[in-house]
Enzyme design. Sequence first.
Site, short mmCIF file in Angstrom:
data_model
loop_
_atom_site.label_atom_id
_atom_site.label_comp_id
_atom_site.label_asym_id
_atom_site.label_seq_id
_atom_site.Cartn_x
_atom_site.Cartn_y
_atom_site.Cartn_z
N ARG A 27 50.53 21.86 60.86
CA ARG A 27 50.26 20.94 61.97
C ARG A 27 51.23 21.14 63.13
O ARG A 27 51.70 20.18 63.73
CB ARG A 27 50.36 19.48 61.52
CG ARG A 27 49.30 19.03 60.56
CD ARG A 27 48.06 18.54 61.30
NE ARG A 27 47.11 18.02 60.34
CZ ARG A 27 46.88 16.73 60.13
NH1 ARG A 27 47.50 15.82 60.85
NH2 ARG A 27 46.01 16.35 59.24
N ARG A 31 49.96 15.85 68.01
CA ARG A 31 50.30 14.74 68.91
C ARG A 31 51.78 14.62 69.28
O ARG A 31 52.12 13.89 70.20
CB ARG A 31 49.82 13.43 68.28
CG ARG A 31 48.32 13.27 68.36
CD ARG A 31 47.82 12.23 67.38
NE ARG A 31 48.07 12.69 66.03
CZ ARG A 31 47.67 12.04 64.93
NH1 ARG A 31 47.05 10.90 65.03
NH2 ARG A 31 47.91 12.54 63.75
N ARG A 40 44.24 15.82 74.82
CA ARG A 40 43.53 14.82 74.00
C ARG A 40 43.11 13.59 74.80
O ARG A 40 42.18 12.87 74.42
CB ARG A 40 44.39 14.41 72.80
CG ARG A 40 44.16 15.26 71.58
CD ARG A 40 42.85 14.94 70.85
NE ARG A 40 43.00 13.82 69.95
CZ ARG A 40 42.40 12.66 70.08
NH1 ARG A 40 41.60 12.45 71.11
NH2 ARG A 40 42.57 11.70 69.20
N ASP A 76 39.83 21.54 61.37
CA ASP A 76 40.11 20.56 60.32
C ASP A 76 39.40 20.94 59.03
O ASP A 76 38.34 21.59 59.07
CB ASP A 76 39.67 19.15 60.75
CG ASP A 76 40.39 18.09 59.93
OD1 ASP A 76 41.54 17.77 60.27
OD2 ASP A 76 39.83 17.64 58.93
N TYR A 153 37.09 13.80 49.83
CA TYR A 153 36.70 13.10 51.06
C TYR A 153 35.20 12.82 51.09
O TYR A 153 34.76 11.78 51.56
CB TYR A 153 37.09 13.92 52.29
CG TYR A 153 38.51 13.71 52.73
CD1 TYR A 153 38.86 12.56 53.44
CD2 TYR A 153 39.49 14.63 52.46
CE1 TYR A 153 40.17 12.35 53.85
CE2 TYR A 153 40.81 14.43 52.86
CZ TYR A 153 41.14 13.29 53.56
OH TYR A 153 42.42 13.08 53.96
O1 CP3 Z 1 48.27 22.87 61.21
C1 CP3 Z 1 47.67 22.95 62.31
O2 CP3 Z 1 48.24 22.88 63.40
C2 CP3 Z 1 46.17 23.27 62.27
C3 CP3 Z 1 45.30 22.18 62.37
C4 CP3 Z 1 45.01 21.27 61.18
C5 CP3 Z 1 44.57 19.95 61.40
N1 CP3 Z 1 44.21 19.43 60.19
C6 CP3 Z 1 44.48 19.29 62.70
C7 CP3 Z 1 44.41 17.83 62.79
C8 CP3 Z 1 44.99 21.51 59.80
C9 CP3 Z 1 45.42 22.74 59.03
C10 CP3 Z 1 44.46 20.33 59.20
C11 CP3 Z 1 44.24 20.23 57.75
C12 CP3 Z 1 43.87 18.92 57.18
N2 CP3 Z 1 43.06 17.95 57.72
C13 CP3 Z 1 44.26 18.49 55.88
C14 CP3 Z 1 45.04 19.31 54.90
C15 CP3 Z 1 46.49 19.25 55.19
C16 CP3 Z 1 47.10 17.91 54.92
O3 CP3 Z 1 47.44 17.22 55.91
O4 CP3 Z 1 47.21 17.56 53.75
C17 CP3 Z 1 43.71 17.20 55.69
C18 CP3 Z 1 43.87 16.35 54.46
C19 CP3 Z 1 42.95 16.87 56.86
C20 CP3 Z 1 42.14 15.66 57.11
C21 CP3 Z 1 42.63 14.92 58.28
N3 CP3 Z 1 42.45 15.32 59.59
C22 CP3 Z 1 43.31 13.69 58.31
C23 CP3 Z 1 43.70 12.90 57.08
C24 CP3 Z 1 43.52 13.36 59.64
C25 CP3 Z 1 44.07 12.07 60.17
C26 CP3 Z 1 45.53 11.99 60.00
C27 CP3 Z 1 46.19 12.19 61.31
O5 CP3 Z 1 47.19 12.92 61.33
O6 CP3 Z 1 45.73 11.58 62.29
C28 CP3 Z 1 43.03 14.41 60.44
C29 CP3 Z 1 43.09 14.51 61.92
C30 CP3 Z 1 43.78 15.69 62.49
N4 CP3 Z 1 43.65 16.99 62.02
C31 CP3 Z 1 44.66 15.71 63.61
C32 CP3 Z 1 45.04 17.05 63.81
C33 CP3 Z 1 45.93 17.60 64.91
C34 CP3 Z 1 45.02 14.51 64.48
C35 CP3 Z 1 43.93 14.43 65.51
C36 CP3 Z 1 44.27 13.72 66.78
O7 CP3 Z 1 44.08 12.49 66.82
O8 CP3 Z 1 44.63 14.37 67.78
#
Ligand code: CP3
Length: 351
Positions: A27, A31, A40, A76, A153
């Site tokens: 990640r 943000r 965003r 994602d 999920y």
């Molecule tokens: O690592 C990176 O920079 C690449 C992008 C990436 C995202 N999600 C972007 C994202 C990767 C590799 C993921 C994987 C992901 N997504 C996982 C596996 C890794 C982990 O965290 O265990 C999971 C479980 C998800 C599911 C997911 N997506 C959740 C639970 C959330 C909400 C939590 C949060 O942080 O808001 C997301 C949203 C998400 N995925 C964001 C990003 C940058 C936040 C989005 C935003 O509001 O801008």
Amino acid sequence: MAQPENKPLVNVAKGIKSDTYPIWFLRQAGRYLPEYREIRAQMSFLELCRDPKKAAEVTIQPLKRFDLDAAIIFSDILIPPAHMGQTLTFGKGHGPLLTPHIRSSNDLAHLKHPDVEKEMGYVGDAITETKAQLGPNQTMIGFAGAPFTVASYMIEGSGSKTYSEVKKLMYQEPETFSSLLDMLAEVTSEYLSMQVKAGAEVLMLFDSWAGNLSSSDYSKYVLPSLIKLVEASSKNGVPLIYYSGQGSTNLSKLADLPVQVLAIDWRVSLSEAASLVGSHKTVNAFQGNLDPIILSWGDEALVREKVREVLDEAKKAQIKGHIFNVGHGVLPTTSPDAIKWAIDEIRNYKA
Ligand code: CP3
């Protein structure tokens, strides 16, 4: 003649020694970066994922600020279910939501196998677009969720504390459960191949919730479809990183999983992880495992100390290779300065 490739992350993942310590952060785009928040403010997270030019732009943002060895495509793990018949939404103040839930064989029958190239090609386009902007030593990482974590999920419809619905389906309808995981393994295998064709040089599989099962249930219900997927993706000829989140329960079960890198969180040390995994035929490196919260609340001295602790552990573990990373995603509260301090500490580390 073109220079031979010298990519620290690819090399270490393949078991080749590297003079440069490979570094990237889960990640790393997100943000905590003001330049990400600016984009965003104009579009939703999913719009961003579906726009290859914009997705490439945010993927590159952290590489413009920091001395990183890799870019991970901005996307994602829940993108595939959104093409299999579920609706994916990210609302304000809560995590992802998937509807309708998959909780019976009838629900499963309503899922479809998408035309990956046609419907999810935008992820490949974003990879191609990003790769064109990388430096010669930087690696393009593609990724997907592992079948169990994505299925969790799809079944729960959201994140969960207890995974009650997941375990209900697993115990009461094991055939439906394993058909769902097998279907995900097939779709994900095509999805990863498409990413490699588009330019991904390393792939990562996120099994963030795998630690919620006992290790015997993990072996029985999770490993079969995971092994199918990993074996299928081995044909792509690029190294594969497997992330088993939430601790050490499953590490001792991974001896036969033909991946090249194991990514771990901070709940076990690198030397403990290495001894839990034991002898392994294909693993060349471990990835991890700084607790990302340190990058939010640690001052410079603490960040440097905790980073050194990880590096010392990697040395003590006598593992073939180590890729520096956090043990779970960088948080929105992270200070960009802390990432700078961490990288500086690694680059100047004298083992
Ligand atoms: O690592 C990176 O920079 C690449 C992008 C990436 C995202 N999600 C972007 C994202 C990767 C590799 C993921 C994987 C992901 N997504 C996982 C596996 C890794 C982990 O965290 O265990 C999971 C479980 C998800 C599911 C997911 N997506 C959740 C639970 C959330 C909400 C939590 C949060 O942080 O808001 C997301 C949203 C998400 N995925 C964001 C990003 C940058 C936040 C989005 C935003 O509001 O801008």
